[in-house]
Design an enzyme around this catalytic site. Sequence first.
Site, PDB file in Angstrom:
ATOM      1  N   GLU A  81       7.072  11.006  -2.996  1.00 24.41           N
ATOM      2  CA  GLU A  81       7.093  11.644  -4.312  1.00 24.41           C
ATOM      3  C   GLU A  81       8.423  12.312  -4.631  1.00 24.41           C
ATOM      4  O   GLU A  81       8.670  12.700  -5.783  1.00 24.41           O
ATOM      5  CB  GLU A  81       5.956  12.669  -4.404  1.00 24.41           C
ATOM      6  N   GLU A 112      -1.372   7.041  18.243  1.00 23.60           N
ATOM      7  CA  GLU A 112      -0.955   8.437  18.355  1.00 23.60           C
ATOM      8  C   GLU A 112      -0.752   8.872  19.794  1.00 23.60           C
ATOM      9  O   GLU A 112      -0.186   9.940  20.052  1.00 23.60           O
ATOM     10  CB  GLU A 112      -1.958   9.359  17.675  1.00 23.60           C
TER      11      GLU A 112
END
Length: 271
Positions: A81, A112
């Site tokens: 953004e 992960e």
Amino acid sequence: MSFKKTTEQASHYQHLEQMSVHDLLHNINNEDKTVPLAVEKALPQIEKLVDEIVAKMKLGGRLFYIGAGTSGRLGIVDASECPPTFGVSFDLVIGIIAGGDAAIRKAVENAEDNTTQAWTDLNAYHLTSNDVVIGIAASGTTPYVIGGLEACNAAGISTGCITCNAGSPLAHEAKFPIEVVVGPEFVTGSSRMKAGTAQKLVLNMLSTATMIQLGKVKGNKMVDMQLSNAKLVDRGTKMIMDETKLDYQTAERLLLTHGSVRKAVNYFLNQ
């Protein structure tokens, strides 16, 4: 290091499946109300990290977010953004998720748990000592994230973190830790809820405060925003009208000619 994972502690609410929709929503909302207060307590930590990011960016550095699962996705959202909002290049703020872009939509098994992959992923961008790497992990124990910060520290790269447990291994590793302790989740262990909300609030602060400090906002307006759709062209036109007192058509033409509110207003004032 031993510490208490409050994000994994039992919910304060019992028998959720027996609650009415009304009660579920009100109870979730009551829990959510506590998140901004937890963020407030971390403001001194957030301020230190913003100061570091701004200083490094003024030297030509970049900001990286690394995370797994929800945390990784939130970092990618914030990074993605920045260009349309502030008109910066897409390689200034970069989000990296364990398991690669495929993990944005679908969990990648065991991604992960890899302690070395984050450093490999980061090195694809040719890190320098002017960059800042922020590890995001609600638990504060994600191996992918901790391993990434360890490698960055060894290479002399500034590191920060956003975590929701106090005294975690991740916070211990980060040079600029941010700990937002939100307590047990409404659904036990579902850290996409309060912890995720806390992480999003902190990310909003980090990127927005940084960009304002770098001059990407004038007054209270996004004068460098990208004109990527009709809504933004309309918003930009009205910004120019407000600054110059031009009519809509003239302001819009000026905006489209120069490509940004800042450039259009500067042209008008200096012609």
